[in-house]
Design an enzyme around this catalytic site. Structure first.
Site, PDB file in Angstrom:
ATOM      1  N   VAL A  32      -3.898  15.675  34.415  1.00 30.57           N
ATOM      2  CA  VAL A  32      -3.808  17.025  34.966  1.00 30.57           C
ATOM      3  C   VAL A  32      -4.886  17.195  36.036  1.00 30.57           C
ATOM      4  O   VAL A  32      -5.973  16.628  35.939  1.00 30.57           O
ATOM      5  CB  VAL A  32      -3.985  18.064  33.832  1.00 30.57           C
ATOM      6  CG1 VAL A  32      -4.326  19.437  34.373  1.00 30.57           C
ATOM      7  CG2 VAL A  32      -2.729  18.127  32.965  1.00 30.57           C
ATOM      8  N   SER A  47      -0.986  10.323  32.126  1.00 35.38           N
ATOM      9  CA  SER A  47      -0.926  10.987  33.430  1.00 35.38           C
ATOM     10  C   SER A  47      -1.846  12.200  33.405  1.00 35.38           C
ATOM     11  O   SER A  47      -1.770  13.020  32.493  1.00 35.38           O
ATOM     12  CB  SER A  47       0.508  11.419  33.749  1.00 35.38           C
ATOM     13  OG  SER A  47       1.351  10.290  33.903  1.00 35.38           O
ATOM     14  N   ILE A  99      -0.837  13.262  28.173  1.00 34.01           N
ATOM     15  CA  ILE A  99      -1.402  14.112  29.219  1.00 34.01           C
ATOM     16  C   ILE A  99      -2.924  13.976  29.187  1.00 34.01           C
ATOM     17  O   ILE A  99      -3.560  14.266  28.172  1.00 34.01           O
ATOM     18  CB  ILE A  99      -0.996  15.582  29.018  1.00 34.01           C
ATOM     19  CG1 ILE A  99       0.527  15.747  29.153  1.00 34.01           C
ATOM     20  CG2 ILE A  99      -1.736  16.480  30.004  1.00 34.01           C
ATOM     21  CD1 ILE A  99       1.073  15.429  30.533  1.00 34.01           C
ATOM     22  N   LYS A 100      -3.492  13.538  30.304  1.00 39.07           N
ATOM     23  CA  LYS A 100      -4.944  13.374  30.371  1.00 39.07           C
ATOM     24  C   LYS A 100      -5.601  14.685  30.799  1.00 39.07           C
ATOM     25  O   LYS A 100      -5.213  15.287  31.793  1.00 39.07           O
ATOM     26  CB  LYS A 100      -5.330  12.264  31.355  1.00 39.07           C
ATOM     27  CG  LYS A 100      -5.104  10.874  30.818  1.00 39.07           C
ATOM     28  CD  LYS A 100      -5.551   9.810  31.811  1.00 39.07           C
ATOM     29  CE  LYS A 100      -7.043   9.645  31.828  1.00 39.07           C
ATOM     30  NZ  LYS A 100      -7.465   8.532  32.720  1.00 39.07           N
ATOM     31  N   LEU A 101      -6.595  15.071  30.022  1.00 38.98           N
ATOM     32  CA  LEU A 101      -7.368  16.281  30.295  1.00 38.98           C
ATOM     33  C   LEU A 101      -8.849  15.955  30.160  1.00 38.98           C
ATOM     34  O   LEU A 101      -9.238  15.174  29.288  1.00 38.98           O
ATOM     35  CB  LEU A 101      -7.016  17.378  29.284  1.00 38.98           C
ATOM     36  CG  LEU A 101      -5.576  17.903  29.258  1.00 38.98           C
ATOM     37  CD1 LEU A 101      -5.332  18.669  27.964  1.00 38.98           C
ATOM     38  CD2 LEU A 101      -5.330  18.807  30.455  1.00 38.98           C
TER      39      LEU A 101
END
EC number: 2.2.1.2
Length: 316
Positions: free
Chosen positions: A96, A94, A130-132
């Site tokens: 950011v 998911s 967490i995708k960054l």
């Protein structure tokens, strides 16, 4: 045996979609989403119940109008992720808000908020990535988040400097973008479409894979953004491959034999000294393609985030 089944023997297959039907059909280990895919899902009539739930959540939480819009956007990201997790055994990625890509602190806060939303609904943080964007600031955010057992997927990765910095910061996973690298070279008339052996996107992932395995880095490499199945098959053996439903279907329909092309070495060498921030920025900026594609990716994901917020602005 079809090529999709054969490929699963060499690499973990990840579905690059938020479409539940496709996930059920192809049975991937993990799934990835991004702002564009979330926007697509929200625009579909089949997901209006998630939109309504997000609006109700935001209104109940209250606060300023702009904060309610952001809360609704975060809520639907998580609710769609939870729905996908019901269909897969592994991770959901998911993302950011791309507009936070140049703030370590803001990225950390948003990542923790997303994880809190998952955990409030009974989903353990060990099932969420967490995708960054792979900026220096977000790489450092991922390094800090890992100390709280929050694992990250560093995306929009185009340069070797980005890959090195991620490994040296011990981030959990990277997503080098094969297809977008390929697109840039085609657009610059620097590559023949028919010569896969010189596909710079494929070459980039091979170089990263060989470097990581040579020095024993634990960061997972997940090839992403494919334009054809030839790119995928050339990278058979890469740790993970995230693939769109269109290409999953094509792999499933083909039965030609495939071989493993990437494999770790039998021994590990001592890694070099880590890049400093100054060295990272210099090395990354030597690559015109990477500079352009990273900025394009952040900008376009930011636009899709704004489009998502516009949808909620009309409902709150």
């Amino acid at each position: 045996m079809n090529q999709l089944s054969a490929l699963k023997q060499f690499s973990i297959i990840v579905a690059d979609t938020s479409d539940i039907k496709s996930i059920c059909k192809y049975q991937p280990e993990d799934a990835t989403t991004n702002p564009s895919l979330i926007l697509q899902a929200v625009s579909s009539n089949t997901n209006q119940n998630f939109v309504d739930q997000a609006v109700q959540y935001a209104k109940k939480k209250g606060g300023l109008y702009k904060d309610q819009i952001i809360n609704a956007s975060d809520k639907i990201l998580v609710d769609l992720g939870i729905e996908i997790l019901k269909k897969i055994p592994g991770y959901i990625s998911s993302e950011v808000d791309a507009r936070l890509s140049f703030s370590t602190e803001a990225s950390i806060l948003k990542a923790k908020k997303i994880i809190d939303l998952y955990e409030e609904q009974g989903i353990s943080r060990n099932r969420v990535l967490i995708k960054l964007a792979a900026t220096w600031e977000c790489i450092k955010a991922a390094e800090e988040l890992k100390k709280d057992s929050i694992l990250c997927n560093l995306t929009l990765l185009f340069s070797f400097a980005q890959a090195r910095a991620c490994a040296e910061s011990n981030v959990f996973l990277i997503s080098p973008f094969v297809g977008r690298i390929y697109d840039w070279y085609i657009s610059q008339n620097l590559l023949s479409k028919s010569f896969l052996g010189k596909d710079p996107g494929v070459i980039s992932v091979c170089k990263i894979y060989e470097y990581y395995k040579k020095y024993g880095y634990k960061t997972i490499i997940m090839g992403a953004s494919f334009r054809n199945i030839q790119q995928i098959l050339y990278l058979s053996g890469c740790d993970r491959l995230t693939i769109s439903p269109v290409l999953l279907k094509e792999l499933e329909s083909n039965t030609a034999k495939i071989d493993r092309n990437l494999a770790p070495p039998s021994f590990i060498s001592v890694p070099p000294v880590a890049l400093s921030e100054e060295e990272f920025r210099w090395e990354h900026n030597q690559d015109a393609m990477a500079v352009q594609k990273l900025s394009d990716g952040i900008r376009n994901f930011g636009k899709d985030q704004l489009r998502l917020e516009k949808i909620f602005s009309k409902k709150i």
